[in-house]
Design a protein around this motif. Structure first.
Motif, PDB file in Angstrom:
ATOM      1  N   MET A  23      -4.491   6.166   9.467  1.00 38.13           N
ATOM      2  CA  MET A  23      -4.212   4.977   9.671  1.00 38.13           C
ATOM      3  C   MET A  23      -5.071   3.970   8.835  1.00 38.13           C
ATOM      4  SD  MET A  23      -6.398   2.282  12.366  1.00 38.13           S
ATOM      5  CE  MET A  23      -7.442   2.486  11.267  1.00 38.13           C
ATOM      6  N   VAL A  24      -6.364   4.526   8.245  1.00 41.25           N
ATOM      7  CA  VAL A  24      -7.037   3.643   6.986  1.00 41.25           C
ATOM      8  C   VAL A  24      -6.188   3.451   5.796  1.00 41.25           C
ATOM      9  CG1 VAL A  24      -9.206   4.146   8.360  1.00 41.25           C
ATOM     10  CG2 VAL A  24      -8.459   5.642   6.471  1.00 41.25           C
ATOM     11  N   THR A  25      -5.384   4.464   5.518  1.00 40.18           N
ATOM     12  CA  THR A  25      -4.423   4.482   4.420  1.00 40.18           C
ATOM     13  C   THR A  25      -3.186   3.866   4.463  1.00 40.18           C
ATOM     14  OG1 THR A  25      -3.770   6.547   4.516  1.00 40.18           O
ATOM     15  CG2 THR A  25      -5.751   6.021   3.382  1.00 40.18           C
ATOM     16  N   HIS A  26      -2.496   3.312   5.665  1.00 36.13           N
ATOM     17  CA  HIS A  26      -1.226   2.886   5.894  1.00 36.13           C
ATOM     18  C   HIS A  26      -1.416   1.387   6.408  1.00 36.13           C
ATOM     19  CE1 HIS A  26      -0.622   7.284   5.408  1.00 36.13           C
ATOM     20  NE2 HIS A  26       0.740   6.950   5.099  1.00 36.13           N
ATOM     21  N   PRO A  27      -0.812   0.536   5.720  1.00 34.96           N
ATOM     22  CA  PRO A  27      -1.124  -0.871   6.301  1.00 34.96           C
ATOM     23  C   PRO A  27      -0.262  -1.274   7.506  1.00 34.96           C
ATOM     24  CG  PRO A  27      -0.498  -0.710   3.819  1.00 34.96           C
ATOM     25  CD  PRO A  27      -0.463   0.778   4.323  1.00 34.96           C
ATOM     26  N   ASP A  28       0.778  -0.412   7.828  1.00 38.68           N
ATOM     27  CA  ASP A  28       1.523  -0.686   9.096  1.00 38.68           C
ATOM     28  C   ASP A  28       0.862  -0.140  10.317  1.00 38.68           C
ATOM     29  OD1 ASP A  28       1.963   1.903   7.978  1.00 38.68           O
ATOM     30  OD2 ASP A  28       4.008   2.223   9.447  1.00 38.68           O
ATOM     31  N   MET A  29       0.006   0.981  10.008  1.00 39.19           N
ATOM     32  CA  MET A  29      -0.625   1.460  11.178  1.00 39.19           C
ATOM     33  C   MET A  29      -1.945   0.554  11.311  1.00 39.19           C
ATOM     34  SD  MET A  29      -0.209   5.511  10.217  1.00 39.19           S
ATOM     35  CE  MET A  29      -1.242   6.124  11.711  1.00 39.19           C
ATOM     36  N   ILE A  30      -2.826   0.175  10.266  1.00 34.24           N
ATOM     37  CA  ILE A  30      -3.593  -0.730  10.462  1.00 34.24           C
ATOM     38  C   ILE A  30      -3.245  -2.023  11.308  1.00 34.24           C
ATOM     39  CG2 ILE A  30      -5.206  -2.330   9.044  1.00 34.24           C
ATOM     40  CD1 ILE A  30      -5.359  -0.283   6.955  1.00 34.24           C
ATOM     41  N   LEU A  31      -2.090  -2.665  10.919  1.00 37.17           N
ATOM     42  CA  LEU A  31      -1.669  -3.657  11.682  1.00 37.17           C
ATOM     43  C   LEU A  31      -1.222  -3.582  12.852  1.00 37.17           C
ATOM     44  CD1 LEU A  31      -0.781  -6.904  11.361  1.00 37.17           C
ATOM     45  CD2 LEU A  31       1.603  -6.040  10.814  1.00 37.17           C
ATOM     46  N   VAL A  56      -8.973 -13.397  20.667  1.00 31.23           N
ATOM     47  CA  VAL A  56      -9.844 -13.212  19.591  1.00 31.23           C
ATOM     48  C   VAL A  56      -8.890 -12.954  18.207  1.00 31.23           C
ATOM     49  CG1 VAL A  56     -11.418 -11.365  21.080  1.00 31.23           C
ATOM     50  CG2 VAL A  56      -9.308 -10.404  19.678  1.00 31.23           C
ATOM     51  N   ALA A  57      -9.598 -13.204  16.965  1.00 28.59           N
ATOM     52  CA  ALA A  57      -8.907 -13.082  15.788  1.00 28.59           C
ATOM     53  C   ALA A  57      -9.601 -11.608  15.422  1.00 28.59           C
ATOM     54  CB  ALA A  57      -9.327 -14.010  14.880  1.00 28.59           C
ATOM     55  N   VAL A  58      -8.345 -10.940  14.521  1.00 32.87           N
ATOM     56  CA  VAL A  58      -8.869  -9.672  14.130  1.00 32.87           C
ATOM     57  C   VAL A  58      -8.741  -9.527  12.558  1.00 32.87           C
ATOM     58  CG1 VAL A  58      -8.270  -7.139  14.298  1.00 32.87           C
ATOM     59  CG2 VAL A  58      -8.132  -8.415  16.289  1.00 32.87           C
ATOM     60  N   TYR A  59      -9.776  -9.223  11.901  1.00 33.91           N
ATOM     61  CA  TYR A  59      -9.695  -8.988  10.519  1.00 33.91           C
ATOM     62  C   TYR A  59      -9.923  -7.596   9.989  1.00 33.91           C
ATOM     63  CZ  TYR A  59     -10.476 -14.118  10.988  1.00 33.91           C
ATOM     64  OH  TYR A  59     -10.058 -15.498  11.453  1.00 33.91           O
ATOM     65  N   ASP A 118      -6.681  -7.646   2.894  1.00 32.72           N
ATOM     66  CA  ASP A 118      -7.481  -9.144   2.618  1.00 32.72           C
ATOM     67  C   ASP A 118      -8.213  -9.321   3.891  1.00 32.72           C
ATOM     68  OD1 ASP A 118      -8.056 -11.688   2.075  1.00 32.72           O
ATOM     69  OD2 ASP A 118      -6.111 -12.112   1.616  1.00 32.72           O
ATOM     70  N   GLU A 119      -9.403  -9.371   3.773  1.00 27.65           N
ATOM     71  CA  GLU A 119     -10.461  -9.508   4.885  1.00 27.65           C
ATOM     72  C   GLU A 119     -10.431 -11.070   5.329  1.00 27.65           C
ATOM     73  OE1 GLU A 119     -14.340  -8.460   4.064  1.00 27.65           O
ATOM     74  OE2 GLU A 119     -13.643  -6.525   3.186  1.00 27.65           O
ATOM     75  N   THR A 120      -9.618 -12.016   4.841  1.00 25.15           N
ATOM     76  CA  THR A 120      -9.596 -13.311   5.121  1.00 25.15           C
ATOM     77  C   THR A 120      -8.356 -13.592   5.985  1.00 25.15           C
ATOM     78  OG1 THR A 120      -8.322 -14.063   3.037  1.00 25.15           O
ATOM     79  CG2 THR A 120     -10.728 -14.084   3.016  1.00 25.15           C
ATOM     80  N   VAL A 121      -7.454 -12.567   6.278  1.00 32.24           N
ATOM     81  CA  VAL A 121      -6.150 -12.786   6.822  1.00 32.24           C
ATOM     82  C   VAL A 121      -6.360 -12.323   8.502  1.00 32.24           C
ATOM     83  CG1 VAL A 121      -3.843 -11.970   7.091  1.00 32.24           C
ATOM     84  CG2 VAL A 121      -5.041 -12.482   4.737  1.00 32.24           C
ATOM     85  N   ASP A 122      -6.200 -13.068   9.479  1.00 34.04           N
ATOM     86  CA  ASP A 122      -6.323 -12.870  10.687  1.00 34.04           C
ATOM     87  C   ASP A 122      -4.802 -12.198  11.008  1.00 34.04           C
ATOM     88  OD1 ASP A 122      -6.306 -12.710  13.394  1.00 34.04           O
ATOM     89  OD2 ASP A 122      -6.393 -14.705  13.933  1.00 34.04           O
ATOM     90  N   LYS A 133       3.612  -7.108   1.217  1.00 32.20           N
ATOM     91  CA  LYS A 133       3.119  -7.622   2.271  1.00 32.20           C
ATOM     92  C   LYS A 133       1.669  -8.434   1.486  1.00 32.20           C
ATOM     93  CE  LYS A 133       5.351  -5.181   5.123  1.00 32.20           C
ATOM     94  NZ  LYS A 133       6.629  -4.446   4.365  1.00 32.20           N
ATOM     95  N   ASP A 134       1.600  -9.865   1.592  1.00 30.76           N
ATOM     96  CA  ASP A 134       0.525 -10.432   1.028  1.00 30.76           C
ATOM     97  C   ASP A 134      -0.747 -10.106   1.354  1.00 30.76           C
ATOM     98  OD1 ASP A 134       2.379 -11.819  -0.526  1.00 30.76           O
ATOM     99  OD2 ASP A 134       2.617 -13.444   1.020  1.00 30.76           O
ATOM    100  N   TRP A 135      -0.930  -9.520   2.404  1.00 35.46           N
ATOM    101  CA  TRP A 135      -2.332  -9.243   3.219  1.00 35.46           C
ATOM    102  C   TRP A 135      -2.839  -7.929   2.756  1.00 35.46           C
ATOM    103  CZ3 TRP A 135      -1.509  -5.166   6.549  1.00 35.46           C
ATOM    104  CH2 TRP A 135      -0.282  -4.912   7.301  1.00 35.46           C
ATOM    105  N   VAL A 136      -1.658  -7.065   2.013  1.00 36.34           N
ATOM    106  CA  VAL A 136      -2.138  -5.697   1.271  1.00 36.34           C
ATOM    107  C   VAL A 136      -2.501  -6.294  -0.080  1.00 36.34           C
ATOM    108  CG1 VAL A 136      -1.454  -3.499   1.012  1.00 36.34           C
ATOM    109  CG2 VAL A 136      -0.655  -4.644   3.000  1.00 36.34           C
TER     110      VAL A 136
END
Length: 446
Positions: free
Chosen positions: A377-385, A402-405, A422-426, A438-441
């Motif tokens: 999970m920690v290396t795959h953006p789709d799984m993080i999302l 809740v908002a999740v960052y 990107d830690e600023t993206v909810d 993906k802009d959040w990656v």
């Protein structure tokens, strides 16, 4: 293939379910297949056993027209059950199992023919003979194309890292520790992958290719833990030879003087008994009637196979349409035969912010996932999302908005850890998009 696939199903049950106990309350499912869920016990354990028995039935040709599609369905279910267990060979096997179910693979040496000799046929449609080596040729070729990158060829990374971890191996350990070994294996693997399919098409050079591939897969099996892929690869590679080679090998063994007299007699008796069982006028006439009946499906089947090959030529190239590094962002990585090309490690957590009160909470995903799920999970953006959405939905069910960052750092091929998300993206506001960057990656080093 049935025996390999059935063994893989049972092996997954033994290792991940019964031995490791790696069944968490949450599963990472493939987009589009969110409806696939683990069976409750004891049905999941029964599934592993039945899946193995179906693979055995396919290998023996028992009730093939029933057991082959059921086996393909079982293996597909296992594949779709957990994205964290994704392996290229498992994805390949899903396609192979369904294609096998469409072939008349039971029509020569099988329990079905032993039960009903009229089912025997000495011929098969050309597509059912050529589609399997063609797919294996694509795997080799695109695997070679994927190796043409800076890290693999210029830095011999991450191969050098992996080999160094085997430096304590008896006899060969000192060889693995040398950087020169990594370069030889990196360039040799790339060249072999690119040329293997073409060499196997040549009647004389295919023996050279077979020897090199045996050495290649044996080395991979010795150094890396990659499941049944080396065995599956050799089975599929053997299909580049004449379709009757297994039968000729059996006959050759039966005729060799160095074989024991009892073994030779048993083999020859088995061959004679089989031939006498199917050598009848009815059995000779059946294939012609069968193929006349099936000819009407030939054109749509050929069109479907052409579409399948085009699809598998497109998938390994799709990452070029994305403005990102596939090894970092994972965009276009799956289903593209990018095998053993990068080493990624990461870690991180989620920051949850209550929209009503502003209260903050840190969620550590490793406390709720099994070790393999967390590593993937920690290396795959789709799984993080996906897990961020899981946190959003579980809190919403409890009446909390809740908002999740995401706060994750990743290291690629031994380089220093970098910010990944990107830690600023909810992430609760982000929906998965199939194509495009993906802009959040974040980019590596951004």
């Amino acid at each position: 293939m049935g025996l390999l696939g059935g063994g893989d199903i049972l092996g997954n049950g033994i290792y991940y379910h019964w031995y490791k106990g790696e069944m968490s309350d949450f599963t990472f499912r493939y987009y589009g297949f969110e409806w696939v869920h683990p069976l409750p016990e004891p049905f999941l354990s029964i599934f592993y056993i039945v899946g193995f028995l179906l693979g055995l039935a396919v290998a023996l040709g028992w009730r093939f027209r029933i057991t082959a599609p059921l086996f393909a369905l079982a293996f597909s279910y296992l594949f779709l059950l957990e994205k964290a267990h994704y392996l290229n060979h498992a994805y390949l096997f899903v396609w192979l199992s369904w294609l096998l179910a469409l072939t008349p693979a039971w029509r020569e040496f099988s329990l079905d023919v032993r039960r009903e000799p009229s089912e025997w046929s000495p011929v098969a449609p050309a597509w059912s003979v050529y589609i399997f080596p063609l797919l294996m040729g694509l795997v080799y070729f695109w695997g070679g194309i994927a190796k043409i990158n800076y890290d693999w060829l210029i830095e011999a990374m991450p191969l050098h890292m992996w080999l160094q971890r085997r430096a304590d191996m008896p006899v060969l350990g000192a060889l693995w520790a040398e950087k020169t070994t990594a370069y030889v294996m990196a360039w040799g693997g790339m060249l072999l992958d690119l040329s293997a399919g073409f060499l196997l098409l040549h009647k004389r050079l295919r023996w050279l290719a077979l020897g090199l591939l045996l050495l290649f897969h044996a080395t991979n099996h010795l150094i890396f833990n990659i499941g049944i892929f080396p065995y599956l690869s050799m089975v599929l590679t053997s299909l580049f030879f004449a379709p009757d080679w297994p039968k000729r090998v059996v006959e050759w063994l039966a005729q060799k003087s160095w074989a024991s007299r009892s073994m030779s007699g048993q083999l020859q008796g088995w061959i004679r008994g089989w031939k006498s069982r199917v050598a009848s006028a009815h059995a000779e006439a059946r294939p012609q009637r069968f193929w006349q009946r099936e000819a009407r499906y030939a054109r749509p089947l050929i069109l479907a196979l052409v579409a399948l090959i085009a699809f598998h030529c497109y998938l390994p190239l799709r990452h070029w349409a994305f403005d990102s590094d596939v090894n970092w962002s994972e965009e276009g990585h799956r289903y593209s035969w990018r095998m053993m090309l990068r080493s990624k490690q990461g870690g991180g957590n989620y920051l949850l912010v209550d929209r009503a009160t502003g209260a903050e909470e840190i969620v550590l995903p490793y406390e709720h996932l099994n070790p393999k799920q967390y590593r993937k999970m920690v290396t795959h953006p789709d799984m993080i999302l996906q897990y961020a959405h899981h946190l959003r939905d579980t809190r919403a069910a409890a009446g909390q908005d809740v908002a999740v960052y995401g706060r994750f750092r990743v290291r690629l091929n031994g380089r220093s850890r970098q910010e990944f998300i990107d830690e600023t993206v909810d992430l609760t506001k982000v929906e998965w998009q199939w194509f495009g960057r993906k802009d959040w990656v974040l980019r590596e080093g951004e």
